[in-house]
Design an enzyme around this catalytic site. Structure first.
Site, PDB file in Angstrom:
ATOM      1  N   ARG A   1      35.759  28.462  53.206  1.00 34.07           N
ATOM      2  CA  ARG A   1      37.064  29.747  52.604  1.00 34.07           C
ATOM      3  C   ARG A   1      38.120  30.166  53.616  1.00 34.07           C
ATOM      4  NH1 ARG A   1      33.168  33.274  49.975  1.00 34.07           N
ATOM      5  NH2 ARG A   1      35.698  34.490  49.648  1.00 34.07           N
TER       6      ARG A   1
ATOM      7  N   LYS B   1      43.542  35.244  56.599  1.00 33.25           N
ATOM      8  CA  LYS B   1      43.218  34.883  54.867  1.00 33.25           C
ATOM      9  C   LYS B   1      43.416  36.318  54.043  1.00 33.25           C
ATOM     10  CE  LYS B   1      38.921  35.301  53.715  1.00 33.25           C
ATOM     11  NZ  LYS B   1      38.807  35.765  52.515  1.00 33.25           N
ATOM     12  N   ASN B   2      42.590  37.166  54.334  1.00 29.70           N
ATOM     13  CA  ASN B   2      43.196  38.313  53.804  1.00 29.70           C
ATOM     14  C   ASN B   2      44.712  39.083  53.527  1.00 29.70           C
ATOM     15  OD1 ASN B   2      40.949  38.707  53.648  1.00 29.70           O
ATOM     16  ND2 ASN B   2      39.667  39.730  54.331  1.00 29.70           N
TER      17      ASN B   2
ATOM     18  N   ASP C   1      36.279  49.071  39.810  1.00 29.98           N
ATOM     19  CA  ASP C   1      36.043  50.540  38.567  1.00 29.98           C
ATOM     20  C   ASP C   1      38.077  51.231  39.240  1.00 29.98           C
ATOM     21  OD1 ASP C   1      34.525  50.559  41.079  1.00 29.98           O
ATOM     22  OD2 ASP C   1      33.983  52.447  40.347  1.00 29.98           O
ATOM     23  N   LEU C   2      37.856  50.651  40.509  1.00 30.55           N
ATOM     24  CA  LEU C   2      38.910  51.440  41.802  1.00 30.55           C
ATOM     25  C   LEU C   2      40.268  50.958  41.012  1.00 30.55           C
ATOM     26  CD1 LEU C   2      36.575  52.190  44.872  1.00 30.55           C
ATOM     27  CD2 LEU C   2      37.681  54.714  43.221  1.00 30.55           C
TER      28      LEU C   2
ATOM     29  N   ARG D   1      30.294  44.391  43.809  1.00 31.85           N
ATOM     30  CA  ARG D   1      31.648  44.291  43.117  1.00 31.85           C
ATOM     31  C   ARG D   1      32.142  44.766  42.098  1.00 31.85           C
ATOM     32  NH1 ARG D   1      32.603  40.151  47.790  1.00 31.85           N
ATOM     33  NH2 ARG D   1      34.315  41.652  48.518  1.00 31.85           N
ATOM     34  N   PRO D   2      31.949  45.664  42.411  1.00 35.70           N
ATOM     35  CA  PRO D   2      33.044  46.651  41.069  1.00 35.70           C
ATOM     36  C   PRO D   2      34.437  46.165  41.077  1.00 35.70           C
ATOM     37  CG  PRO D   2      32.041  48.769  42.119  1.00 35.70           C
ATOM     38  CD  PRO D   2      31.512  47.028  43.034  1.00 35.70           C
TER      39      PRO D   2
ATOM     40  N   CYS E   1      28.052  38.708  43.715  1.00 32.50           N
ATOM     41  CA  CYS E   1      28.150  37.573  44.750  1.00 32.50           C
ATOM     42  C   CYS E   1      27.210  38.079  45.371  1.00 32.50           C
ATOM     43  CB  CYS E   1      30.018  37.442  45.478  1.00 32.50           C
ATOM     44  SG  CYS E   1      30.092  38.687  46.543  1.00 32.50           S
TER      45      CYS E   1
ATOM     46  N   ARG F   1      36.711  35.495  44.474  1.00 31.85           N
ATOM     47  CA  ARG F   1      37.105  36.562  44.262  1.00 31.85           C
ATOM     48  C   ARG F   1      38.429  37.651  44.558  1.00 31.85           C
ATOM     49  NH1 ARG F   1      36.517  41.506  45.676  1.00 31.85           N
ATOM     50  NH2 ARG F   1      35.521  43.122  43.456  1.00 31.85           N
TER      51      ARG F   1
ATOM     52  N   ASP G   1      33.071  42.354  57.774  1.00 33.47           N
ATOM     53  CA  ASP G   1      33.195  40.749  57.638  1.00 33.47           C
ATOM     54  C   ASP G   1      32.555  40.550  59.122  1.00 33.47           C
ATOM     55  OD1 ASP G   1      33.997  40.798  55.021  1.00 33.47           O
ATOM     56  OD2 ASP G   1      36.289  40.798  56.176  1.00 33.47           O
TER      57      ASP G   1
HETATM   58  C1  UD1 Z   1      38.169  42.931  50.747  1.00 33.94           C
HETATM   59  C2  UD1 Z   1      38.090  41.942  51.687  1.00 33.94           C
HETATM   60  C3  UD1 Z   1      36.713  41.212  52.527  1.00 33.94           C
HETATM   61  C4  UD1 Z   1      35.634  42.422  52.690  1.00 33.94           C
HETATM   62  C5  UD1 Z   1      36.599  43.692  51.865  1.00 33.94           C
HETATM   63  C6  UD1 Z   1      35.806  45.162  52.895  1.00 33.94           C
HETATM   64  C7  UD1 Z   1      40.275  40.163  51.085  1.00 33.94           C
HETATM   65  C8  UD1 Z   1      40.136  39.479  49.980  1.00 33.94           C
HETATM   66  N1  UD1 Z   1      38.616  41.282  50.957  1.00 33.94           N
HETATM   67  O1  UD1 Z   1      37.445  42.647  49.816  1.00 33.94           O
HETATM   68  O2  UD1 Z   1      36.898  40.223  53.427  1.00 33.94           O
HETATM   69  O3  UD1 Z   1      34.563  42.571  53.343  1.00 33.94           O
HETATM   70  O4  UD1 Z   1      37.355  43.780  51.385  1.00 33.94           O
HETATM   71  O5  UD1 Z   1      36.458  45.338  54.294  1.00 33.94           O
HETATM   72  O6  UD1 Z   1      40.700  41.313  51.530  1.00 33.94           O
HETATM   73  N2  UD1 Z   1      34.268  49.163  45.562  1.00 33.94           N
HETATM   74  C9  UD1 Z   1      34.055  49.973  44.698  1.00 33.94           C
HETATM   75  N3  UD1 Z   1      35.136  50.032  43.523  1.00 33.94           N
HETATM   76  C10 UD1 Z   1      35.983  49.042  43.340  1.00 33.94           C
HETATM   77  C11 UD1 Z   1      36.701  48.492  44.676  1.00 33.94           C
HETATM   78  C12 UD1 Z   1      35.249  48.037  45.955  1.00 33.94           C
HETATM   79  O7  UD1 Z   1      33.160  50.869  44.182  1.00 33.94           O
HETATM   80  O8  UD1 Z   1      37.019  49.224  42.510  1.00 33.94           O
HETATM   81  C13 UD1 Z   1      33.465  49.400  47.184  1.00 33.94           C
HETATM   82  C14 UD1 Z   1      32.702  48.234  46.687  1.00 33.94           C
HETATM   83  O9  UD1 Z   1      31.638  47.786  46.262  1.00 33.94           O
HETATM   84  C15 UD1 Z   1      32.586  48.317  48.273  1.00 33.94           C
HETATM   85  C16 UD1 Z   1      33.365  49.100  48.928  1.00 33.94           C
HETATM   86  O10 UD1 Z   1      33.934  49.881  47.496  1.00 33.94           O
HETATM   87  O11 UD1 Z   1      31.386  48.290  48.535  1.00 33.94           O
HETATM   88  C17 UD1 Z   1      34.983  48.519  49.912  1.00 33.94           C
HETATM   89  O12 UD1 Z   1      35.068  47.487  49.224  1.00 33.94           O
HETATM   90  P1  UD1 Z   1      36.979  46.555  48.781  1.00 33.94           P
HETATM   91  O13 UD1 Z   1      37.083  47.380  50.000  1.00 33.94           O
HETATM   92  O14 UD1 Z   1      37.100  46.781  47.359  1.00 33.94           O
HETATM   93  O15 UD1 Z   1      36.642  44.652  49.033  1.00 33.94           O
HETATM   94  P2  UD1 Z   1      37.476  43.985  48.514  1.00 33.94           P
HETATM   95  O16 UD1 Z   1      38.796  43.991  48.805  1.00 33.94           O
HETATM   96  O17 UD1 Z   1      37.057  43.184  47.746  1.00 33.94           O
END
Ligand code: UD1
Length: 419
Positions: free
Chosen positions: A398, A22-23, A123-124, A120-121, A115, A91, A306
């Site tokens: 999902r 899926k991812n 910002d990066l 789930r920010p 969620c 998301r 996960d």
């Molecule tokens: C993806 C996966 C999800 C998995 C996660 C971590 C998909 C569709 N989803 O989610 O199943 O649980 O990776 O392996 O591929 N963060 C920030 N700022 C940002 C983005 C993220 O602080 O801009 C933080 C998040 O809150 C979290 C960490 O970084 O604590 C990792 O998140 P991230 O790798 O971005 O998760 P996703 O890519 O959303």
């Protein structure tokens, strides 16, 4: 709304095939927006999240056709505003920002909310788009990106909890059509990022270093159509491995990539289970209850967040005291309240779950709170004394293709009913 009834007790035996990831499928489908030419993607799992992505692409103007696991997309003309009613349901829709910005130099997509697994920010992601030369506005609940041109830059995507997977995907998809060289430091190293990069390379992108923490992208003027097969879903595979460890006699999980599952197989080996690891299959012969574990979730190649909930279910009936520390999403423990309703002896200390294994869980009506939590409840139900009723199972659809059928083929007794 469907419910799942899991009859506890039957031991699992036989073979189960893993679906496409899926991812991987979600960002790869989004990446087809980067070209006017047709793309063909194989082994796309039939999941509601994938269906949402197909709907988003169609709403953006792409022709999308699906025949079993093959999706054909032609995004000849597209617009750049994604409809809120579909985007808000998933998301991961945020990963259309990168390709829209890359191709059209503008994008308007609803800002994802929090969620149950945390804040789930993004910002990066936004920092990366800005570094490439895009303006970023948050307006009316939307993220709006616009640039006259995108110019390669040095970007560091490392955040407080490690890198960001979808953030790396997003910047990669914008950078492939930027002018000049982009260096992404602190890039996510997950196999799904590598799969996306391999697809982009087939489309004509110039990318080096995917799978390491530094990815270098040489921008090109345009991309062309390509054909690709999505990698196996390592989280679905890991979920079946955990099911086999907790309630299996002799289970072989097939069509997976064992190299993507090392942290999970290491944990099962440490717990004393017997594994035969082949080139694309893993056979599990469970060792009774197994031994307790000390797990810490980490970005790849560490133990995946996960898989955390499913291992909490496994450890709930593993004799001794186990600890599970969540380092990626420190608030991701909603499933614990539900498995406690089934008698599990668990308490939280900060972001560490302390689990004292008991002999057997007791079946109860429970509520799925998110995708992986719902898988954990199915696993808990497999080993409970009676019928576990899981509500809100749309979460499981999902991300797991026919999980009830697949487990039933192994001898489980799982029914789906309309509530
Ligand atoms: C993806 C996966 C999800 C998995 C996660 C971590 C998909 C569709 N989803 O989610 O199943 O649980 O990776 O392996 O591929 N963060 C920030 N700022 C940002 C983005 C993220 O602080 O801009 C933080 C998040 O809150 C979290 C960490 O970084 O604590 C990792 O998140 P991230 O790798 O971005 O998760 P996703 O890519 O959303």
């Amino acid at each position: 709304m469907d419910k799942i009834l899991v009859h506890g007790g039957p031991r699992l035996k036989g073979n189960v095939r893993v679906s496409g990831s899926k991812n991987s499928a979600l960002p790869i489908l989004a990446a087809t927006l980067l070209t006017r030419e047709p793309c063909i993607i194989h082994r796309v799992p039939d999941l509601s999240d994938v269906n949402f992505m197909q709907q988003i692409l169609a709403k953006l103007g792409a022709d999308v056709e699906r025949a079993s696991g093959v999706v054909q997309i032609r995004a000849e003309k597209i617009h750049t505003e994604a409809p809120y009613d579909i985007v808000r349901k998933m998301r991961a829709s945020v990963c259309i920002l990168g390709p829209l910005l890359g191709r059209e130099k503008e994008a308007t997509v609803s800002m994802p909310g929090g969620c149950v697994i945390g804040d789930r920010p993004i910002d990066l992601h936004l920092k990366g788009f800005e570094a490439l030369g895009s303006a970023v506005r948050i307006q009316g609940g939307d993220v709006k990106l616009f640039a006259s041109r995108l110019i390669g830059a040095r970007i560091n995507l490392r955040g407080k909890f490690g890198s960001t997977v979808l953030g790396t995907d997003n910047i990669l998809m914008a950078a492939v059509l930027a002018e000049g060289t982009t260096v992404i430091d602190g890039a996510a190293e997950e196999p799904e990022v590598v799969d996306l990069a391999n697809f982009l390379i087939k489309m004509g992108a110039k990318i080096e270093g995917a799978g390491t923490n530094r990815i270098v992208v040489e921008g090109v003027a345009e991309l062309h159509g390509a054909e690709h097969t999505v990698i196996p879903d390592r989280i679905e595979a890991g979920t079946f491995l955990a099911a086999a460890a907790l309630s299996g006699d002799d289970v072989t999980v097939t069509r997976l990539d064992p190299s993507h599952l090392t942290a999970v197989t290491d944990a099962l080996l440490t717990a004393g289970h017997h594994l035969d690891i082949g080139s694309d299959s893993i056979r599990v012969r469970a060792n009774g209850g197994g031994l307790p574990l000390e797990l810490r979730t980490e970005p790849y190649p560490g133990f995946p967040t996960d898989m955390q909930a499913q291992f909490c279910a496994l450890l709930a009936t593993t004799k001794g005291v186990s600890t599970v520390t969540e380092n990626v999403f420190p608030q991701r423990f909603m499933h614990l309240s539900e498995i406690k309703r089934m008698g599990a002896q668990v308490h939280l200390e900060g972001s560490t779950a302390i689990i004292r294994g008991i002999d057997q869980l007791s079946a109860a009506p429970v509520m799925a709170s998110d995708l992986r939590a719902s898988a954990a409840l199915v696993l808990a139900g497999l080993q409970a004394d009676g019928i576990t009723e899981i509500n809100r199972v749309y979460h499981i659809d999902r991300g797991y293709e026919s999980i009830d059928d697949k487990l039933n083929n192994l001898g489980a007794q799982i029914e789906r009913t309309k509530a």
